[in-house]
Design an enzyme around this catalytic site. Structure first.
Site, PDB file in Angstrom:
ATOM      1  N   GLY A  49      44.125  33.973  37.751  1.00  0.00           N
ATOM      2  CA  GLY A  49      43.388  34.683  38.804  1.00  0.00           C
ATOM      3  C   GLY A  49      42.850  36.001  38.296  1.00  0.00           C
ATOM      4  N   ASN A  50      42.422  36.841  39.190  1.00  0.00           N
ATOM      5  CA  ASN A  50      41.956  38.172  38.806  1.00  0.00           C
ATOM      6  C   ASN A  50      42.271  39.158  39.927  1.00  0.00           C
ATOM      7  OD1 ASN A  50      39.544  38.426  40.637  1.00  0.00           O
ATOM      8  ND2 ASN A  50      39.004  36.548  39.531  1.00  0.00           N
ATOM      9  N   SER A  51      41.982  40.446  39.668  1.00  0.00           N
ATOM     10  CA  SER A  51      42.470  41.492  40.585  1.00  0.00           C
ATOM     11  C   SER A  51      41.531  41.805  41.743  1.00  0.00           C
ATOM     12  CB  SER A  51      42.688  42.801  39.832  1.00  0.00           C
ATOM     13  OG  SER A  51      42.996  42.606  38.525  1.00  0.00           O
TER      14      SER A  51
END
Ligand code: CTP
Length: 425
Positions: A226-228
């Site tokens: 995923g990412n932030s």
């Protein structure tokens, strides 16, 4: 910006109040905190003091070194009564978390500690965010207290449903998420309303497609890449466009925020799902605001089930590229559409990199964040961007720096740029 008095009562959810204070101060509000003695057993005053830059009080008999003044306010020359001075200086009093016991006291006008005395003396709007075990919340006594408080004009920020602090318990009673609490405060303060009231209906008749959040690519059935991205910038854009009269569809990937009122929400998880949803919506939209952080790679063969560590000494993941959704949509763009991309770039040549992407993806503008800056970007409520348009250095419409402001204000600047671009097209 406003002065928010936060009352923290006893409960495990008191830790979430720290995040709320952080968000509120980042958004430019001036915050003071009063705690009940019980809440001090959950979260210490020092944490709130560090975040607000102001003393925390928990007893009516305690001297307030700031004499009831909020950060940025000049303290009065005299020594005031803390509970009266704090509430008379506040634009809003939020009690979060509000325990069952505090709720009961406030419903019946008891004033046996600083927090409840403040509530009784408050003439500003009072918001209350209950948090407790589901059985306590559903108990008729608590429900009756909530009804009384509503009748007294107190706004209740409803608790969420989900896993509770006590092991294995699920149900209603989770404190509303800090973002929701801040949004409720801002709505009550009239800031949200004033944006809405001030919004020209300049996008009436337009269909706007917004993507927000960050995609998740499965490694196995429980793990993902995923990412932030929190989705806050996209949600602010959707809200702002809707307030300008546009018909807005929001494709949201893994965002823990409530959808803005009046906006049609499509929830997706992976880059492929986001691509599918965008392809379905794109042809009819007039404006695309592509703020989602879309994975560039995805595991080539995700495992069905859970990968066990005992199965292997090392694990290598093979990733394959995902489709560039924005570039794909842009290749089918029709006349009259305005396409805006978002790029997180690092360091000095951020804008130069953006110019290249803008041309390569056939966009009208690219909104650039410099992610080498720690104070702006992903999980904060403010942002600072440069709007780079295909018109390059054209002083009227070319490159525009939007200094640090709330994401809502940045969204307004982006929509202004969209409208200028459309007027020139
Ligand atoms: N984007 C997209 N699909 C992808 C990757 C990105 O639609 N698979 C969109 C993003 O939503 C954003 C824009 O493209 O609006 C720019 O994203 P960015 O990741 O900065 O661009 P990339 O071309 O992927 O470049 P980089 O190699 O820097 O990641």
């Amino acid at each position: 910006m406003s002065r928010i008095l936060l009352g923290v009562s006893g409960g495990i959810a008191a830790y979430k109040a720290l995040e709320l204070v952080r968000l509120a101060t980042v958004a430019g509000h001036s915050v003071r905190v009063v705690q009940t003695p019980t809440s001090l057993r959950f979260v210490g005053a020092a944490s709130f003091e560090a975040l607000t830059g102001a003393p925390v009080l928990s007893s009516e008999f305690e001297r307030d070194p700031s004499r009831g003044a909020f950060p940025g306010q000049r303290p009065p020359a005299h020594e005031p009564l803390s509970h009266l001075e704090l509430v008379s200086n506040a634009d809003l009093f939020l009690i979060a978390p509000a325990s069952a016991n505090t709720l009961a006291k406030l419903a019946h006008g008891l004033a046996d500690n600083l927090l409840s005395s403040c509530a009784l003396a408050a003439t500003c709007p009072v918001l209350l965010a209950p948090a407790m075990n589901n059985h306590m919340y559903e108990n008729e006594a608590t429900q009756a207290n909530l009804r009384i408080l509503r009748e007294h004009g107190v706004e209740i920020v409803e608790p969420g449903i989900g896993r509770l602090a006590s092991k294995g318990e699920e149900g209603v009673g989770r404190l509303a998420e800090p973002e929701r609490l801040l949004a409720a405060c801002e709505a009550a303060l009239g800031r949200g309303d004033s944006f809405r009231a001030a919004a020209p209906q300049s996008m009436e008749g337009l269909k706007v497609l917004v993507t927000a959040g960050g995609t998740r690519e499965p490694i196995d059935s429980v793990r993902f890449i995923g990412n932030s991205s929190s989705g806050r910038m996209g949600f602010a854009l959707a809200q702002a466009a809707s307030d300008r009269g546009a018909e807005v569809t929001l494709v949201a990937a893994n965002v823990a925020l409530s959808a803005p009122a009046g906006v049609s929400l499509r929830e997706v998880v992976t880059a492929a799902e986001l691509e599918q949803a965008c392809q379905e919506e794109f042809a009819s939209c007039d404006v695309l605001l592509m703020s989602a952080a879309v994975a560039d790679f995805t595991p080539a063969s995700p495992t069905n089930g859970k990968i066990k560590k005992s199965d292997r000494a090392r694990l290598e993941l093979v990733l394959e590229p995902t489709a560039d959704v924005l570039a794909g949509l842009a290749s089918h763009r029709r006349n009259g559409q305005t396409l805006i991309g978002f790029a997180a770039e690092h360091g000095a040549d951020a804008v130069a990199q953006a110019q290249g992407k803008l041309l390569a993806k056939r966009l009208d503008a690219l909104i650039v964040n410099d992610i080498s800056r720690e104070d702006i970007g992903f999980d904060v409520d403010s942002n600072e961007v440069t709007i780079v348009t295909a018109a390059g250095e054209d002083p009227e419409i070319g490159q525009q720096h939007v200094p640090r402001a709330s994401k809502r204000e940045v969204a307004e600047a982006i929509l202004d740029a969209v409208e200028r671009l459309r007027a020139r097209a």
